[in-house]
Design a protein around this motif. Structure first.
Motif, PDB file in Angstrom:
ATOM      1  N   ARG A  55       0.710  -0.865  -0.030  1.00 11.17           N
ATOM      2  CA  ARG A  55      -0.683  -0.069   0.211  1.00 11.17           C
ATOM      3  C   ARG A  55       1.047   1.165  -0.298  1.00 11.17           C
ATOM      4  N   GLU A  56       1.690   1.275   0.759  1.00  9.51           N
ATOM      5  CA  GLU A  56       2.680   2.369   0.962  1.00  9.51           C
ATOM      6  C   GLU A  56       3.319   2.314  -0.158  1.00  9.51           C
ATOM      7  N   ARG A  57       4.092   1.428  -0.998  1.00  8.63           N
ATOM      8  CA  ARG A  57       4.392   1.617  -2.297  1.00  8.63           C
ATOM      9  C   ARG A  57       3.866   2.414  -3.318  1.00  8.63           C
ATOM     10  N   LEU A  58       2.516   2.025  -3.352  1.00  9.97           N
ATOM     11  CA  LEU A  58       1.374   2.288  -3.903  1.00  9.97           C
ATOM     12  C   LEU A  58       1.248   3.558  -4.378  1.00  9.97           C
ATOM     13  N   VAL A  59       0.934   4.244  -2.850  1.00  8.37           N
ATOM     14  CA  VAL A  59       0.232   5.335  -2.640  1.00  8.37           C
ATOM     15  C   VAL A  59       2.040   6.776  -3.001  1.00  8.37           C
ATOM     16  N   ALA A  60       3.139   5.856  -2.928  1.00  5.74           N
ATOM     17  CA  ALA A  60       4.477   6.399  -2.980  1.00  5.74           C
ATOM     18  C   ALA A  60       4.699   6.645  -4.939  1.00  5.74           C
ATOM     19  N   ALA A  61       4.309   5.804  -5.395  1.00  2.00           N
ATOM     20  CA  ALA A  61       4.288   6.036  -6.378  1.00  2.00           C
ATOM     21  C   ALA A  61       3.112   6.435  -7.589  1.00  2.00           C
ATOM     22  N   ALA A  62       2.415   6.559  -6.599  1.00  2.00           N
ATOM     23  CA  ALA A  62       0.960   7.732  -7.419  1.00  2.00           C
ATOM     24  C   ALA A  62       1.541   8.919  -7.235  1.00  2.00           C
ATOM     25  N   VAL A  63       2.290   9.262  -5.943  1.00  2.00           N
ATOM     26  CA  VAL A  63       2.967  10.688  -6.407  1.00  2.00           C
ATOM     27  C   VAL A  63       3.518  11.064  -6.701  1.00  2.00           C
ATOM     28  N   GLU A  64       4.401  10.056  -7.298  1.00  2.00           N
ATOM     29  CA  GLU A  64       5.336  10.144  -8.426  1.00  2.00           C
ATOM     30  C   GLU A  64       5.030  10.854  -9.454  1.00  2.00           C
ATOM     31  N   VAL A  65       3.732   9.484 -10.166  1.00  2.82           N
ATOM     32  CA  VAL A  65       3.726   9.278 -10.933  1.00  2.82           C
ATOM     33  C   VAL A  65       3.226  10.130 -11.714  1.00  2.82           C
ATOM     34  N   PHE A  66       1.404  10.970 -10.334  1.00  6.22           N
ATOM     35  CA  PHE A  66       0.317  11.721 -10.259  1.00  6.22           C
ATOM     36  C   PHE A  66       1.371  13.109 -11.029  1.00  6.22           C
ATOM     37  N   HIS A  67       2.716  13.043 -10.860  1.00  8.42           N
ATOM     38  CA  HIS A  67       3.393  14.354 -10.918  1.00  8.42           C
ATOM     39  C   HIS A  67       4.013  14.164 -11.767  1.00  8.42           C
ATOM     40  N   GLN A  68       4.411  13.343 -12.383  1.00  6.55           N
ATOM     41  CA  GLN A  68       4.852  13.680 -14.272  1.00  6.55           C
ATOM     42  C   GLN A  68       4.090  13.134 -15.005  1.00  6.55           C
ATOM     43  N   GLN A  69       3.275  12.463 -14.584  1.00  4.23           N
ATOM     44  CA  GLN A  69       1.978  12.690 -16.139  1.00  4.23           C
ATOM     45  C   GLN A  69       1.239  12.909 -16.290  1.00  4.23           C
ATOM     46  N   GLY A  70       0.316  13.265 -14.677  1.00  7.51           N
ATOM     47  CA  GLY A  70      -0.637  13.870 -14.436  1.00  7.51           C
ATOM     48  C   GLY A  70      -1.669  12.678 -14.120  1.00  7.51           C
ATOM     49  N   VAL A  71      -2.658  13.213 -13.521  1.00  6.88           N
ATOM     50  CA  VAL A  71      -3.463  11.905 -12.574  1.00  6.88           C
ATOM     51  C   VAL A  71      -4.116  11.658 -13.994  1.00  6.88           C
ATOM     52  N   GLU A  72      -5.006  13.098 -15.339  1.00  5.87           N
ATOM     53  CA  GLU A  72      -5.602  12.137 -16.444  1.00  5.87           C
ATOM     54  C   GLU A  72      -5.098  11.143 -16.959  1.00  5.87           C
ATOM     55  N   LYS A  73      -3.593  11.285 -17.225  1.00  4.74           N
ATOM     56  CA  LYS A  73      -2.870  10.614 -18.002  1.00  4.74           C
ATOM     57  C   LYS A  73      -2.726   9.124 -17.720  1.00  4.74           C
ATOM     58  N   THR A  74      -2.667   9.383 -16.152  1.00  3.23           N
ATOM     59  CA  THR A  74      -2.335   8.011 -14.920  1.00  3.23           C
ATOM     60  C   THR A  74      -3.120   6.647 -15.562  1.00  3.23           C
ATOM     61  N   THR A  75      -2.793   5.796 -15.855  1.00  2.00           N
ATOM     62  CA  THR A  75      -3.516   4.744 -15.305  1.00  2.00           C
ATOM     63  C   THR A  75      -2.932   3.956 -13.817  1.00  2.00           C
ATOM     64  N   LEU A  76      -3.690   3.295 -13.273  1.00  2.00           N
ATOM     65  CA  LEU A  76      -3.631   2.080 -12.205  1.00  2.00           C
ATOM     66  C   LEU A  76      -2.518   0.942 -12.644  1.00  2.00           C
ATOM     67  N   GLY A  77      -2.623   0.677 -13.675  1.00  2.00           N
ATOM     68  CA  GLY A  77      -0.683  -0.207 -14.230  1.00  2.00           C
ATOM     69  C   GLY A  77       0.038   0.749 -13.957  1.00  2.00           C
ATOM     70  N   ASP A  78       0.493   2.184 -14.754  1.00  2.00           N
ATOM     71  CA  ASP A  78       1.167   2.348 -14.834  1.00  2.00           C
ATOM     72  C   ASP A  78       1.939   2.594 -13.617  1.00  2.00           C
ATOM     73  N   ILE A  79       0.564   2.967 -12.208  1.00  4.13           N
ATOM     74  CA  ILE A  79       1.309   3.216 -10.994  1.00  4.13           C
ATOM     75  C   ILE A  79       2.306   1.879 -10.158  1.00  4.13           C
ATOM     76  N   ALA A  80       0.933   0.808 -10.725  1.00  2.00           N
ATOM     77  CA  ALA A  80       1.409  -0.599 -10.353  1.00  2.00           C
ATOM     78  C   ALA A  80       3.057  -0.957 -10.950  1.00  2.00           C
ATOM     79  N   ARG A  81       3.234  -0.611 -12.534  1.00  2.00           N
ATOM     80  CA  ARG A  81       4.515  -0.836 -12.697  1.00  2.00           C
ATOM     81  C   ARG A  81       5.383   0.147 -11.571  1.00  2.00           C
ATOM     82  N   VAL A  82       5.695   1.135 -11.381  1.00  2.00           N
ATOM     83  CA  VAL A  82       6.218   1.742 -10.539  1.00  2.00           C
ATOM     84  C   VAL A  82       6.539   1.525  -9.458  1.00  2.00           C
ATOM     85  N   ALA A  83       5.560   0.856  -8.524  1.00  2.00           N
ATOM     86  CA  ALA A  83       5.300   0.207  -7.417  1.00  2.00           C
ATOM     87  C   ALA A  83       6.289  -1.201  -6.809  1.00  2.00           C
TER      88      ALA A  83
END
Length: 198
Positions: free
Chosen positions: A20-48
């Motif tokens: 869970r913590e890795r997913l949240v940290a990855a979400a913070v990172e990926v949302f920053h780099q790509q934006g919320v709308e362009k980010t998929t759950l798959g993107d976050i799962a991959r980074v986490a």
């Protein structure tokens, strides 16, 4: 916040924290780099480094992950301000806050302010997430106002707004112009400005 508002890295600590913590940290990172709308759950799962199917165990929707990312920004800001509060005086705390922003100038040049960009994107929505984002900005303004109050300034609230607005403005310009030196120059000006108020 190193997350330019908070001075704390949002990089996931792979292998040392729970999924869970890795997913949240990855979400913070990926949302920053790509934006919320362009980010998929798959993107976050991959980074986490978490299987996509596991994401749904922790977060039923992307919006729940956005809420968790906003909460993470709040927690990072709280950790940062707690560390800053250990410094001897309010002017030093404010100058150190600005120095932390400037240290993240290369990240700001590429992606903008980690929280400012998220708040701007969420503001375009009308589902409550727009209001949730405001709590981080309010917390930063409140802490900054408290520092100016300790400096004996009767206009502490206005000064806090001015400082946070200056940071957001220099982040936008640094990102738009892709010029990290702009943030360094403006950061020095803000630190000198703080010195004139102390």
């Amino acid at each position: 916040m190193t997350d330019s508002e908070t001075g704390v890295s949002a990089e996931p600590a792979r292998g040392r924290t729970g999924k869970r913590e890795r997913l949240v940290a990855a979400a913070v990172e990926v949302f920053h780099q790509q934006g919320v709308e362009k980010t998929t759950l798959g993107d976050i799962a991959r980074v986490a480094e978490v299987p996509l199917g596991n994401v749904y165990y922790y977060f039923k929707t992307k919006d729940r992950l956005v809420e968790a990312a906003v909460d993470a920004h709040c927690a990072q800001l709280h950790e940062l301000t707690a560390r800053l509060d250990e410094l001897p005086d309010p002017a030093t705390r404010l100058r150190t806050l600005v120095a932390g922003w400037v240290e993240q100038r290369d990240t700001a040049a590429r992606f903008g302010c980690p929280f400012g960009t998220l708040a701007t994107e969420l503001d375009k929505r009308d589902d409550g997430l727009d209001l949730a984002a405001a709590k981080v900005m309010r917390a930063l303004i409140d802490w900054t106002e408290a520092q100016f109050t300790q400096l004996g300034r009767p206009d502490a609230h206005d000064l806090a707004i001015e400082l946070v607005a200056a940071y957001q403005g220099m982040s936008v310009l640094t990102n738009t112009l892709r010029d990290p030196n702009l943030m360094a120059t403006q950061g020095r000006r803000l630190q000198n400005w703080i010195d004139t108020l102390a």
